[in-house]
Design a protein around this motif. Structure first.
Motif, mmCIF file in Angstrom:
data_model
loop_
_atom_site.group_PDB
_atom_site.id
_atom_site.type_symbol
_atom_site.label_atom_id
_atom_site.label_comp_id
_atom_site.label_asym_id
_atom_site.label_seq_id
_atom_site.Cartn_x
_atom_site.Cartn_y
_atom_site.Cartn_z
ATOM 1 N N UNK A 93 0.849 -1.179 0.000
ATOM 2 C CA UNK A 93 0.000 0.000 0.000
ATOM 3 C C UNK A 93 0.891 1.237 0.000
ATOM 4 N N UNK A 94 0.851 1.991 -1.074
ATOM 5 C CA UNK A 94 1.658 3.195 -1.204
ATOM 6 C C UNK A 94 0.815 4.405 -0.829
ATOM 7 N N UNK A 95 1.207 5.068 0.252
ATOM 8 C CA UNK A 95 0.506 6.255 0.723
ATOM 9 C C UNK A 95 1.482 7.422 0.780
ATOM 10 N N UNK A 96 0.927 8.610 0.834
ATOM 11 C CA UNK A 96 1.769 9.795 0.997
ATOM 12 C C UNK A 96 1.190 10.632 2.118
ATOM 13 N N UNK A 97 2.013 10.846 3.139
ATOM 14 C CA UNK A 97 1.628 11.747 4.214
ATOM 15 C C UNK A 97 1.824 13.164 3.718
ATOM 16 N N UNK A 98 0.863 14.026 4.013
ATOM 17 C CA UNK A 98 0.915 15.395 3.513
ATOM 18 C C UNK A 98 0.599 16.378 4.628
ATOM 19 N N UNK A 99 0.582 17.635 4.282
ATOM 20 C CA UNK A 99 0.267 18.679 5.253
ATOM 21 C C UNK A 99 1.307 18.740 6.356
ATOM 22 N N UNK A 100 0.848 18.865 7.587
ATOM 23 C CA UNK A 100 1.749 18.986 8.724
ATOM 24 C C UNK A 100 2.573 17.723 8.950
ATOM 25 N N UNK A 101 2.185 16.599 8.342
ATOM 26 C CA UNK A 101 2.943 15.352 8.501
ATOM 27 C C UNK A 101 4.297 15.412 7.785
ATOM 28 N N UNK A 102 4.389 16.226 6.739
ATOM 29 C CA UNK A 102 5.636 16.338 5.986
ATOM 30 C C UNK A 102 6.682 17.000 6.874
ATOM 31 N N UNK A 103 7.757 16.293 7.111
ATOM 32 C CA UNK A 103 8.836 16.827 7.934
ATOM 33 C C UNK A 103 8.614 16.701 9.433
ATOM 34 N N UNK A 104 7.481 16.167 9.836
ATOM 35 C CA UNK A 104 7.196 16.004 11.270
ATOM 36 C C UNK A 104 8.007 14.841 11.812
ATOM 37 N N UNK A 105 8.600 15.035 12.976
ATOM 38 C CA UNK A 105 9.427 13.985 13.566
ATOM 39 C C UNK A 105 8.601 12.764 13.972
ATOM 40 N N UNK A 106 7.308 12.910 14.129
ATOM 41 C CA UNK A 106 6.452 11.793 14.527
ATOM 42 C C UNK A 106 5.827 11.069 13.328
ATOM 43 N N UNK A 107 6.158 11.465 12.107
ATOM 44 C CA UNK A 107 5.502 10.869 10.943
ATOM 45 C C UNK A 107 5.795 9.368 10.814
ATOM 46 N N UNK A 108 6.979 8.926 11.204
ATOM 47 C CA UNK A 108 7.294 7.495 11.178
ATOM 48 C C UNK A 108 6.409 6.719 12.130
ATOM 49 N N UNK A 109 6.195 7.274 13.314
ATOM 50 C CA UNK A 109 5.308 6.636 14.292
ATOM 51 C C UNK A 109 3.870 6.658 13.807
ATOM 52 N N UNK A 110 3.466 7.743 13.182
ATOM 53 C CA UNK A 110 2.113 7.844 12.630
ATOM 54 C C UNK A 110 1.902 6.747 11.594
ATOM 55 N N UNK A 111 2.885 6.557 10.745
ATOM 56 C CA UNK A 111 2.776 5.544 9.703
ATOM 57 C C UNK A 111 2.669 4.151 10.310
ATOM 58 N N UNK A 112 3.496 3.853 11.285
ATOM 59 C CA UNK A 112 3.523 2.511 11.873
ATOM 60 C C UNK A 112 2.363 2.256 12.829
ATOM 61 N N UNK A 113 2.111 3.178 13.743
ATOM 62 C CA UNK A 113 1.167 2.911 14.823
ATOM 63 C C UNK A 113 -0.262 3.376 14.548
ATOM 64 N N UNK A 114 -0.461 4.124 13.487
ATOM 65 C CA UNK A 114 -1.829 4.502 13.121
ATOM 66 C C UNK A 114 -2.187 3.871 11.775
#
Length: 93
Positions: free
Chosen positions: A42-63
């Motif tokens: 599943x190829x997704x792209x995090x956008x908005x405030x997620x770009x460059x956010x230090x928690x984006x890796x956790x968001x991807x894995x845990x959400x």
């Protein structure tokens, strides 16, 4: 082995992203877009405030990953596509 075709997965994954995941990310100014599903990836792209956010890796894995694997299939692989790589999905792992 994935018991669903990529075409079978698209509506289910899209629905979960739209109804469950996107609203969570939107609360913090983020967004997510389903770009494609290829061979159960599943190829997704995090956008908005997620770009460059230090928690984006956790968001991807845990959400994102947690929601999709629990609702659809535990073998789904979720891949975040960096901006500018939308046309090079096969190069990402």
């Amino acid at each position: 082995m994935m018991p669903f075709s990529d075409e079978d997965l698209k509506p289910a994954v899209g629905s979960i992203i739209k109804s469950r995941i996107a609203p969570m990310l939107a609360k913090d100014g983020g967004a997510i877009v389903l770009l494609d599903i290829i061979d159960g990836k599943v190829y997704v792209q995090l956008q908005g405030a997620c770009v460059g956010c230090s928690a984006s890796g956790s968001t991807l894995k845990f959400i994102v990953e947690k929601e999709l694997k629990a609702a659809i299939h535990p073998e789904l692989k979720i891949i975040n596509v960096p901006q500018g790589m939308e046309d090079k999905l096969q190069e990402l792992e």
